[in-house]
Scaffold this active site. Structure first.
Site, PDB file in Angstrom:
ATOM      1  N   CYS A   1       0.862  -1.174   0.000  1.00 51.28           N
ATOM      2  CA  CYS A   1       0.000   0.000   0.000  1.00 51.28           C
ATOM      3  C   CYS A   1       0.898   1.222   0.000  1.00 51.28           C
ATOM      4  CB  CYS A   1      -0.855   0.047   1.265  1.00 51.28           C
ATOM      5  SG  CYS A   1      -1.859  -1.414   1.496  1.00 51.28           S
TER       6      CYS A   1
ATOM      7  N   ARG B   1       1.289   1.685  -5.858  1.00 53.44           N
ATOM      8  CA  ARG B   1       1.496   0.677  -4.821  1.00 53.44           C
ATOM      9  C   ARG B   1       0.199  -0.037  -4.446  1.00 53.44           C
ATOM     10  NH1 ARG B   1       6.364   1.418  -2.322  1.00 53.44           N
ATOM     11  NH2 ARG B   1       5.676   0.178  -0.558  1.00 53.44           N
TER      12      ARG B   1
ATOM     13  N   TRP C   1      -3.944  -1.766  -1.331  1.00 54.51           N
ATOM     14  CA  TRP C   1      -4.000  -2.998  -2.132  1.00 54.51           C
ATOM     15  C   TRP C   1      -4.317  -4.103  -1.149  1.00 54.51           C
ATOM     16  CZ3 TRP C   1      -1.256  -7.706  -2.610  1.00 54.51           C
ATOM     17  CH2 TRP C   1      -1.472  -8.394  -3.807  1.00 54.51           C
TER      18      TRP C   1
ATOM     19  N   ASN D   1       1.131  -0.198   5.886  1.00 56.09           N
ATOM     20  CA  ASN D   1       1.559  -0.968   4.712  1.00 56.09           C
ATOM     21  C   ASN D   1       2.290  -2.186   5.246  1.00 56.09           C
ATOM     22  OD1 ASN D   1       2.570  -1.865   2.225  1.00 56.09           O
ATOM     23  ND2 ASN D   1       4.378  -0.554   2.390  1.00 56.09           N
ATOM     24  N   GLY D   2       1.852  -3.391   4.829  1.00 57.75           N
ATOM     25  CA  GLY D   2       2.495  -4.615   5.298  1.00 57.75           C
ATOM     26  C   GLY D   2       1.454  -5.622   5.732  1.00 57.75           C
TER      27      GLY D   2
ATOM     28  N   GLU E   1       9.579 -11.897 -21.822  1.00 53.03           N
ATOM     29  CA  GLU E   1       9.254 -10.545 -21.370  1.00 53.03           C
ATOM     30  C   GLU E   1       8.149  -9.927 -22.247  1.00 53.03           C
ATOM     31  OE1 GLU E   1       9.619  -8.884 -18.848  1.00 53.03           O
ATOM     32  OE2 GLU E   1       9.426  -6.778 -19.374  1.00 53.03           O
TER      33      GLU E   1
ATOM     34  N   LYS F   1       4.599  -8.675 -20.821  1.00 51.15           N
ATOM     35  CA  LYS F   1       4.107  -7.299 -21.005  1.00 51.15           C
ATOM     36  C   LYS F   1       2.701  -7.330 -21.570  1.00 51.15           C
ATOM     37  CE  LYS F   1       6.118  -5.398 -19.095  1.00 51.15           C
ATOM     38  NZ  LYS F   1       7.325  -5.732 -18.396  1.00 51.15           N
TER      39      LYS F   1
ATOM     40  N   GLU G   1       0.011  -8.729 -18.997  1.00 48.99           N
ATOM     41  CA  GLU G   1      -0.290  -7.945 -17.797  1.00 48.99           C
ATOM     42  C   GLU G   1      -1.056  -6.657 -18.100  1.00 48.99           C
ATOM     43  OE1 GLU G   1       2.955  -6.437 -15.358  1.00 48.99           O
ATOM     44  OE2 GLU G   1       4.246  -6.287 -17.092  1.00 48.99           O
TER      45      GLU G   1
ATOM     46  N   HIS H   1       7.638 -29.266 -29.457  1.00 53.55           N
ATOM     47  CA  HIS H   1       7.373 -30.215 -28.363  1.00 53.55           C
ATOM     48  C   HIS H   1       6.045 -29.931 -27.667  1.00 53.55           C
ATOM     49  CE1 HIS H   1      11.353 -31.899 -28.801  1.00 53.55           C
ATOM     50  NE2 HIS H   1      11.862 -30.670 -28.785  1.00 53.55           N
TER      51      HIS H   1
ATOM     52  N   LYS I   1       2.561  -2.422  -8.217  1.00 59.68           N
ATOM     53  CA  LYS I   1       3.921  -2.179  -8.693  1.00 59.68           C
ATOM     54  C   LYS I   1       4.945  -2.920  -7.864  1.00 59.68           C
ATOM     55  CE  LYS I   1       7.055  -0.110 -11.160  1.00 59.68           C
ATOM     56  NZ  LYS I   1       7.264  -0.689 -12.492  1.00 59.68           N
TER      57      LYS I   1
HETATM   58  C1  AGP Z   1       6.650  -6.441 -14.631  1.00 60.88           C
HETATM   59  O1  AGP Z   1       6.086  -5.652 -15.600  1.00 60.88           O
HETATM   60  C2  AGP Z   1       5.933  -6.560 -13.377  1.00 60.88           C
HETATM   61  N1  AGP Z   1       5.222  -5.475 -12.954  1.00 60.88           N
HETATM   62  C3  AGP Z   1       6.560  -7.472 -12.318  1.00 60.88           C
HETATM   63  O2  AGP Z   1       6.773  -8.697 -12.918  1.00 60.88           O
HETATM   64  C4  AGP Z   1       7.860  -6.993 -11.610  1.00 60.88           C
HETATM   65  O3  AGP Z   1       8.930  -7.012 -12.495  1.00 60.88           O
HETATM   66  C5  AGP Z   1       8.103  -7.919 -10.403  1.00 60.88           C
HETATM   67  O4  AGP Z   1       7.041  -7.790  -9.502  1.00 60.88           O
HETATM   68  C6  AGP Z   1       9.409  -7.654  -9.713  1.00 60.88           C
HETATM   69  O5  AGP Z   1       9.483  -6.370  -9.195  1.00 60.88           O
HETATM   70  P1  AGP Z   1      10.841  -5.758  -8.695  1.00 60.88           P
HETATM   71  O6  AGP Z   1      11.757  -5.653  -9.864  1.00 60.88           O
HETATM   72  O7  AGP Z   1      10.483  -4.441  -8.107  1.00 60.88           O
HETATM   73  O8  AGP Z   1      11.385  -6.706  -7.667  1.00 60.88           O
END
Ligand code: AGP
Length: 609
Positions: free
Chosen positions: A2, A27, A74, A98-99, A482, A486, A489, A505, A604
């Site tokens: 959060c 966050r 969150w 937060n936590g 990757e 992208k 997500e 395979h 994030k």
């Molecule tokens: C990638 O687009 C994501 N949002 C996610 O996979 C991110 O890379 C992952 O949560 C790791 O985050 P960090 O690099 O802050 O540890």
């Protein structure tokens, strides 16, 4: 997971709190709220939904005050709802958190047995209840917080108000980030720097177990032992405008375009074009340590994990050491074979990812040298590591990681050269050639970005596809992973990244005329093999979107669309191939009308395991 903010000063803080929360929304964004001391009473405004909902509420029911706290949530305990939104006010106490309070259930049971009324389903309310009970029993504000923390297990950053001591604000942390801001007319506290950057660049990072007691004109930081601590004030060079959208529609788009600059910032001052030397002093990788290494282990999550997969190629090639790459969430639950001759590299944009931090603690227990690659100065990962390599990408606000990834690749490239030179695996002459290629890269990245309109047109054509397949080989296989990550997500289209040779395979069964296949086709070693894989797709009527640094006939004959990228060395090519992947995902998401910067179900910084 959060965002929290607090203010105590000489001016009304409601607008400041809301503005800070806007910068912290990455966050978490399922509910938001503020609590403000108004005429010695705490007024709370909170609601489910994004910040705009809170702003509407504040227009309908305005508040004012010089002391206040705010939260963007969150959900972890209790679904998003008005009642579960923070701040939680119990008696004279208001708390944002937060936590995760891990023992909240037994604590809740005890509180219920004592006759307390619990209003929400959150773990946070338990904290407010505990502090309130202490205050009711006659404890001072500080004592009440300290005593309550004795019984709490888990992680927390907490900012707390007390109606009975309305000119004071208390902040404490354990395993969740918290930074103090020292402005000319106020003291601020927040989960992250962008929230307070518009007001000050002078900050203090709180450590685990520390408590900050803020009043209008003074502050004190105490350690877990209750003793006052002298804290170092850090000067943040990020410009507040860097944390804004700067004219782009989305943060993600802006951050994609910032990459050439971010890459320059990451290698600037760390290389010598004339000698081939690389300078990475903050890594603390001494000569003796490097000579003693017998293995490198990279641990990360999500996009950072994909960077680690590229890093394996770079480190094995330039350093001749065996490299393992693992996910944070997997690493800590096996019994990894590491020791004091292991270099453990932890990659994390935020430096707050719980699984990566847990993996770091595992490595620390076993005596590995811990090197953090992170974008956030003073993050938990950095503070607990033996050395650091910052990526200097600047704040990344879009949930989808873009510039953090490409700068991680640059950091790994520099690190590979640095260790390779020290081990005598590459000469300074060879390193110099690599450096000269690196220096040319930002211009080539600009050229890759210049294909934006072509990529947008391709995105329009395929925006309604149900599935996508991404193929790559060798060092570019992680780029296929990757690219798929992208797309899924931010557009919510199902996408899979595959090593192209593995297609036969299994995944080849998926291919028909409705399946777009994005092929990362690099010139060099595996070019012919990739062409064969593309033939296999074509033979099953799949649609091929090739991203390639080789626009020859033999490739163009096989593709439905071709996105050119400039040529570079195979070790830097992944950075250039990444750009079309990001732009394709971005434009598809925009055509589909999804929330690009804050995709559903994501946050994030994943600070829970
Ligand atoms: C990638 O687009 C994501 N949002 C996610 O996979 C991110 O890379 C992952 O949560 C790791 O985050 P960090 O690099 O802050 O540890």
């Amino acid at each position: 997971m959060c965002g929290i903010i607090g203010h105590i000063g000489r001016n009304d803080c409601v607008a400041l709190l809301v503005e800070g929360l806007r910068r912290l929304e990455y966050r978490g964004y399922d509910s938001a709220g503020i609590a403000v001391v108004s005429e010695d009473k705490i007024e709370v405004r909170r609601c489910q939904g994004k910040l705009v909902q809170l702003e509407t509420l504040l227009r309908d029911e305005p508040v004012q005050g010089l002391v206040g706290i705010g939260h963007t949530r969150w959900a972890t305990h209790g679904p998003p709802s008005d009642i579960n939104a923070h701040p939680h006010k119990i008696g004279p106490i208001a708390v944002v958190h937060n936590g995760i309070i891990e023992n909240y259930l037994p604590l809740k049971r005890q509180l219920l047995e004592m006759g307390c009324q619990i209003h929400s389903e959150t773990d946070t309310e338990i904290v407010a209840q505990l502090i309130n009970n202490q205050v009711e029993a006659g404890a001072s504000f500080e004592e009440a917080v300290t005593e309550s923390l004795q019984v709490i297990e888990g992680s927390y950053a907490l900012v707390i108000l007390n109606e009975r001591e309305p000119d004071k604000l208390i902040a404490v942390r354990k395993e969740s980030p918290l930074v103090l801001g020292l402005a000319s007319d106020a003291f601020l506290v927040a989960s992250d720097i962008p929230a307070i950057l518009g007001h000050t660049r002078e900050v203090i990072f709180l450590e685990d177990g520390e408590m900050a007691i803020l009043s209008e004109d003074s502050f004190e930081v105490r350690g877990a032992d209750g003793e006052t601590r002298e804290k170092e004030v850090s000067h943040i060079t990020w410009n507040p405008v860097m944390a804004e959208k700067a004219g782009y529609t989305h943060f993600m788009e802006k951050e994609i375009y910032e990459q050439p600059r971010a890459v320059i910032d990451t290698f600037r001052g760390r290389i010598s074009e004339s000698s081939g030397e690389v300078f990475l002093d903050d890594t603390n990788l001494g000569d003796d340590l490097i000579q003693s290494l017998n293995k490198i282990v990279i641990v990360a999550c999500g996009t950072s994990y994909h960077a680690g997969l590229v890093g394996k190629f770079l480190l094995e090639t330039f350093c001749g050491l065996p490299v393992e790459v693992d996910l944070g969430s997997e690493f800590r639950y096996r019994d990894p074979i590491i020791n004091s001759q292991t270099l453990q590299i932890l990659i994390s944009q935020s430096g707050e990812t719980a699984d990566t931090l847990a993996a770091m603690r595992e490595g620390s227990k076993k005596g590995a040298f811990l090197l953090a690659i992170s974008n956030v100065v003073g993050s938990s990962l950095v503070r607990q590591s033996d050395g650091v390599l910052y990526t200097h990408a600047g704040p990344e606000i879009g949930v989808a990681s873009t510039k953090a990834f490409t700068t991680q690749l640059v950091a790994l490239y520099l690190l590979s050269l640095y260790i390779g030179i020290k081990l005598g695996k590459i000469s300074l002459k060879e390193s110099q050639e690599c450096i000269l290629e690196l220096v040319k890269l930002p211009k080539k990245m600009e050229a890759a970005l210049g294909e934006d309109q072509l990529i947008r047109a391709i995105a329009r054509e395929y925006a309604n596809a149900r599935d996508f397949l991404y193929l790559g080989r060798g060092i570019n296989y992680p780029i296929a992973l990757e690219g798929a990550l992208k797309l899924k997500e931010i557009s919510y289209i199902h996408a899979e990244g595959y090593a192209a040779g593995e297609m036969k395979h299994g995944p080849i069964a998926l291919i028909d005329e409705h399946m777009p296949v994005v092929a990362v086709v690099s010139r060099g070693l595996t070019f012919e093999k990739m062409l064969s894989n593309m033939e296999e797709v074509k033979a099953r009527q799949g649609k091929i979107i090739a991203v390639s640094d080789n626009g020859g006939e033999e490739l163009l004959d096989k593709v439905d669309a071709h996105i050119p990228v400039p040529a570079t060395t195979p070790f830097l090519a992944p950075i250039l191939f990444t750009i079309p992947m990001q732009l394709l995902a971005y434009h598809v998401a925009v055509f589909r009308g999804t929330d690009v910067d804050q995709p559903r179900n994501l946050a994030k910084s994943v600070t829970v395991e």
